[in-house]
Design an enzyme around this catalytic site. Structure first.
Site, short mmCIF file in Angstrom:
data_model
loop_
_atom_site.label_atom_id
_atom_site.label_comp_id
_atom_site.label_asym_id
_atom_site.label_seq_id
_atom_site.Cartn_x
_atom_site.Cartn_y
_atom_site.Cartn_z
N ARG A 51 0.85 -1.20 0.00
CA ARG A 51 0.00 0.00 0.00
C ARG A 51 0.89 1.24 0.00
O ARG A 51 0.61 2.23 -0.68
CB ARG A 51 -0.95 0.00 1.21
CG ARG A 51 -1.67 1.33 1.40
CD ARG A 51 -2.92 1.27 2.27
NE ARG A 51 -2.82 0.37 3.40
CZ ARG A 51 -2.08 0.58 4.49
NH1 ARG A 51 -1.36 1.68 4.62
NH2 ARG A 51 -2.05 -0.31 5.47
N TYR A 103 -16.30 17.25 -14.65
CA TYR A 103 -16.71 15.85 -14.73
C TYR A 103 -17.76 15.55 -13.64
O TYR A 103 -17.63 16.02 -12.50
CB TYR A 103 -15.45 14.98 -14.54
CG TYR A 103 -15.71 13.51 -14.48
CD1 TYR A 103 -16.13 12.82 -15.62
CD2 TYR A 103 -15.53 12.80 -13.30
CE1 TYR A 103 -16.35 11.45 -15.56
CE2 TYR A 103 -15.75 11.43 -13.24
CZ TYR A 103 -16.17 10.77 -14.37
OH TYR A 103 -16.39 9.42 -14.31
N ASP A 175 -7.31 18.91 -13.94
CA ASP A 175 -7.63 17.56 -14.40
C ASP A 175 -7.27 17.50 -15.89
O ASP A 175 -7.94 18.11 -16.72
CB ASP A 175 -9.12 17.28 -14.15
CG ASP A 175 -9.52 15.85 -14.53
OD1 ASP A 175 -8.86 15.27 -15.41
OD2 ASP A 175 -10.50 15.35 -13.96
N LYS A 200 -8.58 6.40 -18.98
CA LYS A 200 -8.91 6.92 -20.30
C LYS A 200 -7.71 6.78 -21.25
O LYS A 200 -7.28 5.69 -21.51
CB LYS A 200 -9.40 8.37 -20.17
CG LYS A 200 -10.39 8.57 -18.99
CD LYS A 200 -11.72 7.87 -19.18
CE LYS A 200 -12.58 7.80 -17.91
NZ LYS A 200 -12.84 9.07 -17.27
#
Ligand code: PLP
Length: 386
Positions: A51, A103, A175, A200
């Site tokens: 992690r 978004y 972004d 994406k």
């Protein structure tokens, strides 16, 4: 030649990655490990627990940092995980100014998660710099920018918005999912942190969900690393490997995405069933000049308004055969969708219309298939409906 002198396409393939010293393995291995041996308590070789850090993830983080022209990269299990980590920097009472066409998931986490924690938000038209300046308060700690925006492809001026943020000692986050670092590098324009949905274009093959943050500021990176590890929305090594594979071909894919999108935007613009085309590569686009300065090309996303009813537009997107009817974007395959009935259906109709999201608006993620097949597909779908 140092890494930094190399061009984008070379760094996309090599940055952050060295052949394995022991085996000579060329590609970064998928380090499927939760834990790592320590030679003595606290004496480890850089990794303790996955992690906190994983070698496959490190290579991807270094690769993305290089592509954005930044020093530090951090990866997350989704774009939303990355956005959440930026929000973790804030405290209750802090104020955020964001674009009014961000978004949908970003709008949702701001209003439905963080307003509950007493953060305050103003959503403004970020192409209107006076409106942004008016929205700034003493408590404003963050200006959140997207460019180009979804689905109307408005282009925001990162230099100008970062300057407004900095006048108020606020951070400017951009972004950069739609443009990718191949076309636009927000840190060069004054942004403090760049955010990505790797799902994406960077992944590029519609086969994973992941996110990233890149910054140049070591203190900021340390805080992001603290939340990355504390909250734990980290990606597994398989997904990191897939994104590393994706970034290698980002340049050639983006060239074809842009070329196909420009061709189709011009074709649609001349089509008599099309009312309007939203693509920054068209000279008629209101932000065309800004896009030409800020971006190296105009991207693979476009929207267009059919001369049609909601039902006819729904029928149209159901008739395409090469374009797949689906949400998401940025993969090699072309996708098509109707925002009013799909991605933006949750917005009440009046608000939607006021924002320019009309019923017959169609959004397309232009893939890298042969452009003649894409054009023929749109035409046969029109013939089937009209
Ligand atoms: C998809 C997307 C996100 C969210 O990313 P996920 O990987 O789906 O969590 C954020 N911003 C933009 C612009 C996006 O397109």
């Amino acid at each position: 030649m140092s890494d930094e002198d190399q061009r984008f396409e070379t760094r996309a393939i090599h940055a952050g990655q060295e052949p394995d010293e022991e085996t000579g393995a060329l590609m970064t291995p998928i380090y499927a490990n939760s834990t790592y041996v320590q030679d003595a308590p606290g004496d480890h070789r850089g990794y303790e627990y996955s992690r906190t850090g994983n070698p496959t993830r490190t290579d991807l983080e270094d690769n993305l940092a290089s592509l954005e022209g930044g020093e530090f990269g951090r990866c997350f299990s989704s774009g939303m995980g990355a956005i959440n980590t930026v929000m973790n920097l804030l405290e209750s009472g802090d104020h955020v100014v964001a674009g009014n066409d961000v978004y949908g998931g970003t709008h949702r986490i701001f209003t439905q998660v963080y307003e509950e924690y007493d953060l305050e938000f103003d959503f403004v038209d970020t192409t209107d710099h006076a409106a942004v300046r008016d929205a700034m308060r003493d408590s404003t700690e963050l200006v959140w920018v997207e460019t180009p925006t979804n689905p109307l492809m408005n282009v925001n001026d990162i230099d100008a918005l970062a300057a407004v943020a900095h006048e108020h000692d606020a951070l400017c986050a951009v972004d950069n999912t739609f443009a990718t670092p191949y076309l636009q590098r927000p840190l060069e324009h004054g942004a403090d942190v760049v955010c990505h949905s790797l799902t994406k274009y960077l992944g590029g093959h519609s086969d994973l969900v992941a996110g990233a943050l890149v910054t140049d500021d070591e203190d900021l990176d340390e805080r992001l690393a603290f939340y990355q590890n504390s909250v734990g929305a980290t990606p597994g090594p398989f997904d990191c490997f897939l994104v590393l594979r994706g970034t290698k071909s980002l340049g050639v894919r983006m060239d074809r995405h842009c070329e196909n999108a420009q061709h189709l935007a011009e074709w649609l613009d001349a089509h008599d069933r099309v009312e309007h085309v939203f693509y920054p590569g068209l000279e008629s686009h209101p932000d065309h000049e800004l896009a030409a300065e800020q971006m190296d090309d105009f991207g693979g996303m476009l929207s267009f308004e059919l001369d049609a009813s909601l039902e006819e537009a729904s029928e149209f997107v159901g008739e395409t055969e090469v374009f797949t009817l689906a949400e998401s974007l940025g993969g090699v395959e072309s996708l098509i969708e109707q925002p009013a009935a799909m991605t933006h259906a949750a917005i009440p109709k009046e608000e939607r219309e006021a924002a320019g999201l009309t019923d017959p608006l169609i959004r397309a993620s232009i893939g890298i298939e042969h452009v003649d097949d894409l054009e023929a597909d749109l035409q046969q779908a029109m013939d089937a409906v009209f």
